[in-house]
Design an enzyme around this catalytic site. Structure first.
Site, short mmCIF file in Angstrom:
data_model
loop_
_atom_site.label_atom_id
_atom_site.label_comp_id
_atom_site.label_asym_id
_atom_site.label_seq_id
_atom_site.Cartn_x
_atom_site.Cartn_y
_atom_site.Cartn_z
N HIS A 91 0.82 -1.21 0.00
CA HIS A 91 0.00 0.00 0.00
C HIS A 91 0.86 1.26 0.00
CE1 HIS A 91 0.94 0.98 4.20
NE2 HIS A 91 0.82 -0.32 4.44
N GLU A 203 -2.39 -7.50 7.00
CA GLU A 203 -1.13 -7.30 7.70
C GLU A 203 -1.00 -8.23 8.90
OE1 GLU A 203 1.79 -6.87 7.68
OE2 GLU A 203 2.28 -4.72 7.79
#
Length: 352
Positions: A91, A203
């Site tokens: 990201h 994550e």
């Protein structure tokens, strides 16, 4: 219907994520804040089993210490229909990246819960979008799989989405106008691949509030055209203030995720995910590779960095057949030199 990608540490059939394409020159990568976690015993056992199943070597991705391997010599061949190309993207810059650099304790702040992109992060998204458009990659990708956190969702639709949305179009937008006070125009779901959210590539679970996701109900409002059907729980039941996912468990989860990718029919897939998930997963794959390849796999991803990888099925996990292979011997004939074949045919004709 395909099964959900498993969120577990029990590894499946052996695949190899072995060779970035094209080979990248060594480059400096941004440093990330270190997180100290203990190894899970179950994760160690499952990964040892996996490595035993994947113990055979090839010329390019091997732990061999022969002089040829140490010099970087050697290549490997795999049938094309046993390979997929995976485009891994971390990201863009999130508000947690900025605040965490100033003070690591800020990562636990409630204000950073499900952190969104910064203005600089959106600029990084625009730059990567220009790159994938100009190099032709945008037209090759058949599916975008994205971690269900705000920063990855924003990055995915900004990079791989269909451009500006026009009111009155029947297809819902990938992202609504000004989502989360981003100041961005709505993003169209036309002329782009489908988007699928998956928990398995989120994550590393930790006590950091930036890694806790929002509800799927909220996401569906902000990102109407993204498919969230694989996510079973509306609220985030995986994150907890005292839950820390061990590094090796993250790696095992990541390898399971890539096993699941292989069960899909798409051959060119983009995955928009996170630094920790990529780091631990790719370093585990690197244990089966030549040191030079392992070093390349294990480099920390910068914000909004894209790397292409080849995912290889070494265990007949997939049953796909090649689109381009041709069996040959059509029409069939005698397998011998042409002069002998003509003589045999003449002899056969004289007997009739």
């Amino acid at each position: 219907m395909l099964p959900n990608p498993p969120f577990s540490t029990t590894t499946g059939a052996a695949l190899r994520l072995c060779l970035p394409i094209p080979p990248r020159a060594a480059a400096s990568a941004s440093s990330s804040s270190s997180r100290s976690h203990s190894f899970a015993a179950a994760g160690r056992v499952s990964l040892r089993r996996r490595r035993r199943r994947a113990s055979f070597t090839d010329c390019r991705c091997s732990s061999s210490s022969s002089p040829e391997m140490e010099a970087g010599a050697g290549t490997a061949l795999y049938p094309a229909h046993r390979c997929k190309t995976i485009y891994l993207v971390r990201h863009a810059q999130g508000i947690h990246n900025v605040e965490g650099e100033k003070d690591f304790a800020a990562y636990k702040s409630h204000a950073l819960l499900d952190a969104q992109l910064t203005p600089l992060g959106w600029s990084q998204v625009d730059t990567l979008r220009d790159h994938v458009t100009k190099c032709g990659l945008a037209k090759k990708i058949e599916l975008v799989i994205v971690s269900p956190l705000l920063r990855t969702l924003q990055t995915a639709v900004g990079v791989f989405g269909g451009g500006n949305y026009t009111d009155g179009v029947s297809a819902p937008p990938l992202m609504v106008e000004g989502a989360e006070n981003s100041g961005r125009q709505p993003i169209s779901s036309l002329n782009c691949p489908p988007f699928l959210a998956a928990e398995a590539c989120r994550e590393q679970l930790s006590v950091l509030t930036s890694d806790k996701r929002s509800s799927i109900t909220r996401y569906r409002t902000l990102f109407p055209a993204i498919d969230f059907s694989l996510i079973e729980n509306d609220e985030d039941v995986l994150w907890g203030p005292d839950i820390v996912e061990a590094n090796e468990s993250v790696a095992a989860r990541g390898m399971n995720f890539f096993d699941w990718l292989w069960t899909r029919e798409e051959k060119e897939i983009a995955v928009v995910t996170h630094c920790g998930f990529l780091y631990h997963t790719l370093n585990m794959y690197g244990k089966e590779c030549h040191p030079a390849v392992a070093e390349e796999l294990g480099k920390v991803f910068a914000n909004c960095e894209l790397r292409s990888m080849v995912l290889v099925d070494r265990s007949k996990l997939g049953l796909d057949t090649s689109t381009y292979n041709f069996a040959g011997k059509i029409p069939a004939g005698l397998d011998m030199p042409s002069d002998v074949a003509e003589k045999k045919q003449a002899e056969g004709a004289s007997k009739n």
